[in-house]
Design a protein around this motif. Structure first.
Motif, PDB file in Angstrom:
ATOM      1  N   GLY A 161     -73.632  32.459  44.361  1.00 34.93           N
ATOM      2  CA  GLY A 161     -72.443  33.149  44.844  1.00 34.93           C
ATOM      3  C   GLY A 161     -72.042  34.294  43.942  1.00 34.93           C
ATOM      4  O   GLY A 161     -72.617  34.522  42.866  1.00 34.93           O
ATOM      5  N   THR A 162     -71.026  35.034  44.375  1.00 37.83           N
ATOM      6  CA  THR A 162     -70.503  36.159  43.606  1.00 37.83           C
ATOM      7  C   THR A 162     -68.994  36.039  43.487  1.00 37.83           C
ATOM      8  O   THR A 162     -68.300  35.777  44.478  1.00 37.83           O
ATOM      9  CB  THR A 162     -70.842  37.502  44.274  1.00 37.83           C
ATOM     10  OG1 THR A 162     -72.258  37.655  44.352  1.00 37.83           O
ATOM     11  CG2 THR A 162     -70.258  38.670  43.489  1.00 37.83           C
ATOM     12  N   LEU A 163     -68.497  36.230  42.270  1.00 41.16           N
ATOM     13  CA  LEU A 163     -67.057  36.252  42.021  1.00 41.16           C
ATOM     14  C   LEU A 163     -66.662  37.676  41.657  1.00 41.16           C
ATOM     15  O   LEU A 163     -67.118  38.217  40.647  1.00 41.16           O
ATOM     16  CB  LEU A 163     -66.679  35.305  40.882  1.00 41.16           C
ATOM     17  CG  LEU A 163     -65.209  35.346  40.438  1.00 41.16           C
ATOM     18  CD1 LEU A 163     -64.288  34.881  41.569  1.00 41.16           C
ATOM     19  CD2 LEU A 163     -64.997  34.502  39.182  1.00 41.16           C
ATOM     20  N   TYR A 164     -65.826  38.287  42.490  1.00 42.72           N
ATOM     21  CA  TYR A 164     -65.309  39.621  42.205  1.00 42.72           C
ATOM     22  C   TYR A 164     -63.964  39.502  41.487  1.00 42.72           C
ATOM     23  O   TYR A 164     -63.093  38.715  41.905  1.00 42.72           O
ATOM     24  CB  TYR A 164     -65.122  40.415  43.494  1.00 42.72           C
ATOM     25  CG  TYR A 164     -66.413  40.887  44.134  1.00 42.72           C
ATOM     26  CD1 TYR A 164     -67.067  42.020  43.675  1.00 42.72           C
ATOM     27  CD2 TYR A 164     -66.982  40.184  45.199  1.00 42.72           C
ATOM     28  CE1 TYR A 164     -68.254  42.455  44.255  1.00 42.72           C
ATOM     29  CE2 TYR A 164     -68.170  40.604  45.784  1.00 42.72           C
ATOM     30  CZ  TYR A 164     -68.797  41.747  45.301  1.00 42.72           C
ATOM     31  OH  TYR A 164     -69.980  42.168  45.874  1.00 42.72           O
ATOM     32  N   LEU A 165     -63.796  40.258  40.428  1.00 43.02           N
ATOM     33  CA  LEU A 165     -62.516  40.340  39.717  1.00 43.02           C
ATOM     34  C   LEU A 165     -61.845  41.625  40.181  1.00 43.02           C
ATOM     35  O   LEU A 165     -62.199  42.714  39.730  1.00 43.02           O
ATOM     36  CB  LEU A 165     -62.747  40.345  38.208  1.00 43.02           C
ATOM     37  CG  LEU A 165     -63.637  39.216  37.661  1.00 43.02           C
ATOM     38  CD1 LEU A 165     -63.793  39.339  36.157  1.00 43.02           C
ATOM     39  CD2 LEU A 165     -63.075  37.867  38.041  1.00 43.02           C
ATOM     40  N   VAL A 166     -60.897  41.499  41.079  1.00 42.06           N
ATOM     41  CA  VAL A 166     -60.338  42.656  41.777  1.00 42.06           C
ATOM     42  C   VAL A 166     -59.017  43.089  41.153  1.00 42.06           C
ATOM     43  O   VAL A 166     -58.030  42.356  41.176  1.00 42.06           O
ATOM     44  CB  VAL A 166     -60.129  42.347  43.273  1.00 42.06           C
ATOM     45  CG1 VAL A 166     -59.604  43.581  43.997  1.00 42.06           C
ATOM     46  CG2 VAL A 166     -61.436  41.869  43.915  1.00 42.06           C
ATOM     47  N   SER A 167     -59.008  44.285  40.592  1.00 42.26           N
ATOM     48  CA  SER A 167     -57.768  44.850  40.058  1.00 42.26           C
ATOM     49  C   SER A 167     -56.889  45.310  41.216  1.00 42.26           C
ATOM     50  O   SER A 167     -57.367  45.970  42.140  1.00 42.26           O
ATOM     51  CB  SER A 167     -58.069  46.036  39.133  1.00 42.26           C
ATOM     52  OG  SER A 167     -58.825  45.613  38.021  1.00 42.26           O
ATOM     53  N   THR A 168     -55.621  44.961  41.160  1.00 44.26           N
ATOM     54  CA  THR A 168     -54.683  45.288  42.236  1.00 44.26           C
ATOM     55  C   THR A 168     -53.564  46.187  41.711  1.00 44.26           C
ATOM     56  O   THR A 168     -53.368  46.304  40.500  1.00 44.26           O
ATOM     57  CB  THR A 168     -54.087  44.002  42.821  1.00 44.26           C
ATOM     58  OG1 THR A 168     -53.411  43.269  41.776  1.00 44.26           O
ATOM     59  CG2 THR A 168     -55.177  43.121  43.421  1.00 44.26           C
ATOM     60  N   PRO A 169     -52.814  46.841  42.598  1.00 39.76           N
ATOM     61  CA  PRO A 169     -51.732  47.724  42.158  1.00 39.76           C
ATOM     62  C   PRO A 169     -50.711  46.991  41.281  1.00 39.76           C
ATOM     63  O   PRO A 169     -50.463  45.794  41.468  1.00 39.76           O
ATOM     64  CB  PRO A 169     -51.097  48.180  43.475  1.00 39.76           C
ATOM     65  CG  PRO A 169     -52.211  48.090  44.470  1.00 39.76           C
ATOM     66  CD  PRO A 169     -52.992  46.873  44.066  1.00 39.76           C
ATOM     67  N   ILE A 170     -50.122  47.714  40.337  1.00 37.82           N
ATOM     68  CA  ILE A 170     -49.085  47.134  39.486  1.00 37.82           C
ATOM     69  C   ILE A 170     -47.691  47.421  40.047  1.00 37.82           C
ATOM     70  O   ILE A 170     -46.694  47.090  39.405  1.00 37.82           O
ATOM     71  CB  ILE A 170     -49.189  47.651  38.033  1.00 37.82           C
ATOM     72  CG1 ILE A 170     -49.106  49.180  37.987  1.00 37.82           C
ATOM     73  CG2 ILE A 170     -50.483  47.181  37.405  1.00 37.82           C
ATOM     74  CD1 ILE A 170     -49.133  49.748  36.570  1.00 37.82           C
ATOM     75  N   GLY A 171     -47.641  47.997  41.216  1.00 38.92           N
ATOM     76  CA  GLY A 171     -46.355  48.280  41.841  1.00 38.92           C
ATOM     77  C   GLY A 171     -46.529  49.041  43.140  1.00 38.92           C
ATOM     78  O   GLY A 171     -46.154  48.571  44.219  1.00 38.92           O
ATOM     79  N   LEU A 201     -48.426  50.215  46.190  1.00 42.37           N
ATOM     80  CA  LEU A 201     -49.574  49.740  46.960  1.00 42.37           C
ATOM     81  C   LEU A 201     -50.596  50.840  47.249  1.00 42.37           C
ATOM     82  O   LEU A 201     -51.750  50.548  47.567  1.00 42.37           O
ATOM     83  CB  LEU A 201     -49.095  49.130  48.281  1.00 42.37           C
ATOM     84  CG  LEU A 201     -48.310  47.816  48.168  1.00 42.37           C
ATOM     85  CD1 LEU A 201     -47.874  47.339  49.542  1.00 42.37           C
ATOM     86  CD2 LEU A 201     -49.136  46.745  47.467  1.00 42.37           C
ATOM     87  N   GLU A 202     -50.211  52.111  47.116  1.00 42.64           N
ATOM     88  CA  GLU A 202     -51.151  53.200  47.340  1.00 42.64           C
ATOM     89  C   GLU A 202     -52.226  53.257  46.254  1.00 42.64           C
ATOM     90  O   GLU A 202     -53.239  53.950  46.408  1.00 42.64           O
ATOM     91  CB  GLU A 202     -50.413  54.544  47.395  1.00 42.64           C
ATOM     92  CG  GLU A 202     -49.490  54.690  48.603  1.00 42.64           C
ATOM     93  CD  GLU A 202     -48.790  56.038  48.613  1.00 42.64           C
ATOM     94  OE1 GLU A 202     -49.018  56.841  47.683  1.00 42.64           O
ATOM     95  OE2 GLU A 202     -48.017  56.286  49.545  1.00 42.64           O
ATOM     96  N   ASP A 203     -52.033  52.528  45.172  1.00 45.10           N
ATOM     97  CA  ASP A 203     -52.985  52.563  44.071  1.00 45.10           C
ATOM     98  C   ASP A 203     -54.175  51.626  44.270  1.00 45.10           C
ATOM     99  O   ASP A 203     -55.066  51.578  43.417  1.00 45.10           O
ATOM    100  CB  ASP A 203     -52.286  52.200  42.751  1.00 45.10           C
ATOM    101  CG  ASP A 203     -51.319  53.284  42.293  1.00 45.10           C
ATOM    102  OD1 ASP A 203     -51.519  54.445  42.702  1.00 45.10           O
ATOM    103  OD2 ASP A 203     -50.375  52.969  41.557  1.00 45.10           O
ATOM    104  N   VAL A 204     -54.222  50.881  45.359  1.00 50.63           N
ATOM    105  CA  VAL A 204     -55.380  50.034  45.607  1.00 50.63           C
ATOM    106  C   VAL A 204     -56.581  50.923  45.940  1.00 50.63           C
ATOM    107  O   VAL A 204     -56.464  51.904  46.677  1.00 50.63           O
ATOM    108  CB  VAL A 204     -55.117  49.027  46.755  1.00 50.63           C
ATOM    109  CG1 VAL A 204     -54.946  49.726  48.091  1.00 50.63           C
ATOM    110  CG2 VAL A 204     -56.213  47.985  46.817  1.00 50.63           C
TER     111      VAL A 204
END
Length: 281
Positions: free
Chosen positions: A2-12, A14-17
């Protein structure tokens, strides 16, 4: 495997995704989320209907075995924290170590980071820098944490709650009130602000204007008072012990040792930090 993705998300905001992060969140078999309620807002915004499983500090150990089973079955999983890059002062470190040991793929998906956003906006030296995470609340751990930062010759980034911000700044001010600091608040959000000034100015400002929202603090390098021609470390240690036994706080002891013996502040803090526990407080 399998594969585990470590996904960085916006810090506030949502347009930063990133487009890649949004795609992974739509295509994964499962999403491991620190707080499923908070992550559901992001998933809705990117059009993801992937089922979520909670993974936070107190269930990470118990959930790891089941997650490894999913990966062994060939599933693709995405790990997200409440905001920013996973594992950075967030859950997941134990899980990732287990996934790597089991031979599965771990793929980082870069994105927002409060640490780097605050650092580059601070106006302070960006290299070298150290990230220390959240400031401990009490006890010996907090004392040693503060002493280490007070003596740091590199820029230091920490997280602190708005309720304890002034207390932290005041503790740092005791050692060197002229030290430069930047306080980044609510980064990428509507009420984003960055205060830049000295520790003395920061304490005065936030005492008069109690902060709200998420806070990231960037402290500039500790500046030596001026080099002495020679340093008698034995004398510095003896003075530090005497002041400590008289009841002075570690930061006050270091400041007084530096002033009386005309030695660099970072050396004074080093002397205090290395006092045996029987002699220190």
């Amino acid at each position: 495997m399998g594969t585990l993705y470590l996904v960085s998300t916006p810090i506030g905001n949502l347009e930063d995704v990133t487009e890649r992060a949004a795609r992974i969140l739509r295509e994964s078999d499962r999403i491991l989320a620190e707080d499923t309620r908070r992550s559901s807002v992001l998933l809705h915004s990117v059009g993801s209907t992937v089922p979520m499983t909670s993974l936070f500090e107190h269930n990470e150990r118990s959930r790891t075995g089941r997650i490894l089973e999913w990966l062994a079955a060939g599933e693709t999983l995405a790990l997200v924290s409440d905001a920013g890059t996973p594992l950075v002062s967030d859950p997941g470190e134990r899980l990732v170590a287990s996934v790597v040991e089991a031979g599965h793929s771990v793929v980082p998906i870069p994105g927002a980071s409060a640490v780097l956003a605050a650092l580059v906006a601070s106006g302070l030296p960006t290299l070298p820098f150290t990230f220390r995470g959240f400031v401990p609340r009490k006890g010996r751990e907090r004392r040693e944490f503060l002493e280490t930062i007070a003596a740091a010759e590199e820029t230091t980034v920490v997280f602190e709650s708005p309720e304890r911000l002034v207390v932290f700044l005041a503790a740092m001010e005791e050692g060197d009130g002229d030290r430069r600091v930047a306080v980044a608040r609510e980064l990428t959000k509507m009420h984003e602000s960055v205060f830049r000034g000295t520790l003395v100015e920061a304490v005065a400002y936030y005492t008069a204007n109690p902060p709200r929202g998420e806070v990231t603090i960037v402290l500039g390098p500790s500046e030596p008072d001026g080099e002495a021609t020679s340093v008698d470390e034995a004398a510095a240690r003896a003075l530090a012990v005497a002041l400590t036994e008289a009841g002075a706080s570690p930061s006050k002891v270091a400041r007084e040792v530096a002033r009386r013996l005309r030695i660099p502040k970072n050396l004074a803090y080093k002397v205090v930090h290395e006092l045996p526990q029987s002699e220190g407080r």
